[in-house]
Design a protein around this motif. Structure first.
Motif, short mmCIF file in Angstrom:
data_model
loop_
_atom_site.label_atom_id
_atom_site.label_comp_id
_atom_site.label_asym_id
_atom_site.label_seq_id
_atom_site.Cartn_x
_atom_site.Cartn_y
_atom_site.Cartn_z
N CYS A 107 -7.43 -2.70 2.46
CA CYS A 107 -6.77 -1.40 2.57
C CYS A 107 -6.70 -1.02 4.05
O CYS A 107 -7.39 -1.61 4.88
CB CYS A 107 -7.55 -0.33 1.80
SG CYS A 107 -7.47 -0.51 0.01
N ASP A 108 -5.87 -0.03 4.36
CA ASP A 108 -5.79 0.50 5.73
C ASP A 108 -7.17 0.93 6.20
O ASP A 108 -8.03 1.30 5.38
CB ASP A 108 -4.86 1.71 5.78
CG ASP A 108 -3.40 1.39 5.52
OD1 ASP A 108 -3.05 0.21 5.45
OD2 ASP A 108 -2.62 2.35 5.38
N CYS A 151 -2.28 -5.93 1.62
CA CYS A 151 -2.75 -4.61 2.03
C CYS A 151 -2.34 -3.62 0.94
O CYS A 151 -1.17 -3.28 0.79
CB CYS A 151 -2.19 -4.20 3.38
SG CYS A 151 -3.07 -2.76 4.04
N ALA A 152 -3.33 -3.21 0.16
CA ALA A 152 -3.14 -2.29 -0.97
C ALA A 152 -3.50 -0.87 -0.53
O ALA A 152 -3.79 -0.63 0.64
CB ALA A 152 -4.03 -2.74 -2.12
N ASN A 153 -3.51 0.05 -1.49
CA ASN A 153 -4.02 1.39 -1.22
C ASN A 153 -5.19 1.65 -2.17
O ASN A 153 -5.49 0.84 -3.04
CB ASN A 153 -2.92 2.46 -1.33
CG ASN A 153 -2.29 2.52 -2.71
OD1 ASN A 153 -2.96 2.53 -3.73
ND2 ASN A 153 -0.95 2.56 -2.75
N GLU A 154 -5.85 2.78 -1.99
CA GLU A 154 -7.03 3.08 -2.79
C GLU A 154 -6.72 3.18 -4.28
O GLU A 154 -7.56 2.90 -5.12
CB GLU A 154 -7.69 4.39 -2.31
CG GLU A 154 -8.27 4.33 -0.91
CD GLU A 154 -7.22 4.48 0.20
OE1 GLU A 154 -6.05 4.88 -0.08
OE2 GLU A 154 -7.54 4.17 1.36
N ASP A 171 3.94 2.64 -9.24
CA ASP A 171 3.47 1.73 -8.21
C ASP A 171 4.32 0.47 -8.20
O ASP A 171 4.39 -0.26 -9.19
CB ASP A 171 1.99 1.36 -8.46
CG ASP A 171 1.47 0.44 -7.38
OD1 ASP A 171 1.49 0.85 -6.21
OD2 ASP A 171 1.08 -0.69 -7.72
N ALA A 184 -0.96 -1.57 7.94
CA ALA A 184 -1.31 -2.82 7.26
C ALA A 184 -1.50 -3.95 8.26
O ALA A 184 -2.42 -4.76 8.13
CB ALA A 184 -0.23 -3.19 6.24
N ARG A 222 -5.48 -0.74 -5.59
CA ARG A 222 -6.32 -1.86 -5.18
C ARG A 222 -6.99 -2.58 -6.36
O ARG A 222 -6.95 -3.81 -6.45
CB ARG A 222 -7.40 -1.40 -4.20
CG ARG A 222 -8.21 -2.54 -3.63
CD ARG A 222 -9.28 -2.02 -2.64
NE ARG A 222 -9.87 -3.10 -1.89
CZ ARG A 222 -10.82 -3.90 -2.36
NH1 ARG A 222 -11.26 -3.76 -3.59
NH2 ARG A 222 -11.31 -4.86 -1.61
N GLY A 239 0.77 -1.23 0.00
CA GLY A 239 0.00 0.00 0.00
C GLY A 239 0.80 1.27 0.00
O GLY A 239 0.24 2.36 0.15
N ASP A 253 -4.98 4.46 9.53
CA ASP A 253 -4.52 4.42 8.15
C ASP A 253 -3.34 5.36 7.89
O ASP A 253 -3.06 6.25 8.68
CB ASP A 253 -5.68 4.72 7.19
CG ASP A 253 -6.42 6.00 7.52
OD1 ASP A 253 -6.28 6.51 8.65
OD2 ASP A 253 -7.16 6.50 6.66
N HIS A 254 -2.65 5.08 6.81
CA HIS A 254 -1.56 5.92 6.28
C HIS A 254 -0.36 6.06 7.22
O HIS A 254 0.24 7.11 7.31
CB HIS A 254 -2.10 7.30 5.88
CG HIS A 254 -3.25 7.23 4.93
ND1 HIS A 254 -3.12 6.73 3.65
CD2 HIS A 254 -4.56 7.55 5.08
CE1 HIS A 254 -4.29 6.76 3.04
NE2 HIS A 254 -5.19 7.24 3.89
#
Length: 190
Positions: free
Chosen positions: A71-72, A48-51, A17, A84, A54, A8, A77-78
């Motif tokens: 995701c978080d 655990c990806a990000n927006e 990415d 994660a 994903r 993520g 988050d972040h």
């Protein structure tokens, strides 16, 4: 054992990415390689990806029955790998054994991962670097959220060494432990 792939990150230094990147000369994208390497050791793999990445990660590995993409979760988050871990452990009601792998280690061998999988409470270390994102530990969601809430410490190193009491699993330095922080690294000869 649960496999957790840290995928993520923003990949700011790398410029693309890292999870969905296909390193020239390797047979698949980084996320596909990570899932493939964890599969022999883990009953379930959580990515655990990000927006942003994903949907692409879902296309690449989401059809695998043992793989779950998350995701978080707010308010945790972040904050990097610990976010994660919190998101992942929230899917399990009890203490679980985790084998973690950052998506930006495409050269890591299954043999090294097998040794890590057999060695509880450990992380990979070389003479040049401690690789805290390549770790094997047991933790519950309550334990990790309590750690963060009480310590306000989001450093993976502190969590791995102080909370999980992991010890270094020593290896010789090699390209196997090169991570893709900069695009030039992906041109290394294997």
């Amino acid at each position: 054992m649960i496999g957790l792939v840290y995928a993520g990150g923003k990949s700011t230094r790398f410029g693309k990415d890292k999870a969905t990147y296909h390193v020239p000369g390797l047979p698949a994208t980084n996320i596909e390689l990570a899932v493939e390497k964890l599969t022999p050791f883990c009953q379930q793999i959580v990515v655990c990806a990000n927006e942003i990445n994903r949907a692409h990660i879902l296309e690449l590995v989401g059809q695998e029955p043992a793989v779950q993409i998350i995701c978080d979760i707010p308010p945790y988050d972040h904050h990097g790998p610990l976010s994660a871990i919190i998101a992942c452990t929230g899917h399990f009601s009890t203490l679980q054994d985790y084998l973690t792998l950052a998506v930006d280690y495409p050269y890591l061998t299954k043999d090294s991962l097998a040794v890590l999988a057999r060695t509880s409470n450990s992380y990979i270390a070389t003479s040049q670097h401690n690789h805290y994102s390549l770790a094997h530990f047991s933790v519950s969601n309550e334990q990790v959220t309590t750690w963060v809430d009480n310590n306000d410490d989001w450093r993976l190193r502190s969590f791995i060494t102080n909370k999980c009491v992991c010890h270094p699993l020593k290896y010789r330095s090699s390209n196997e432990f090169s991570n893709l922080n900069y695009r030039e690294v992906d041109l290394n000869e294997k």
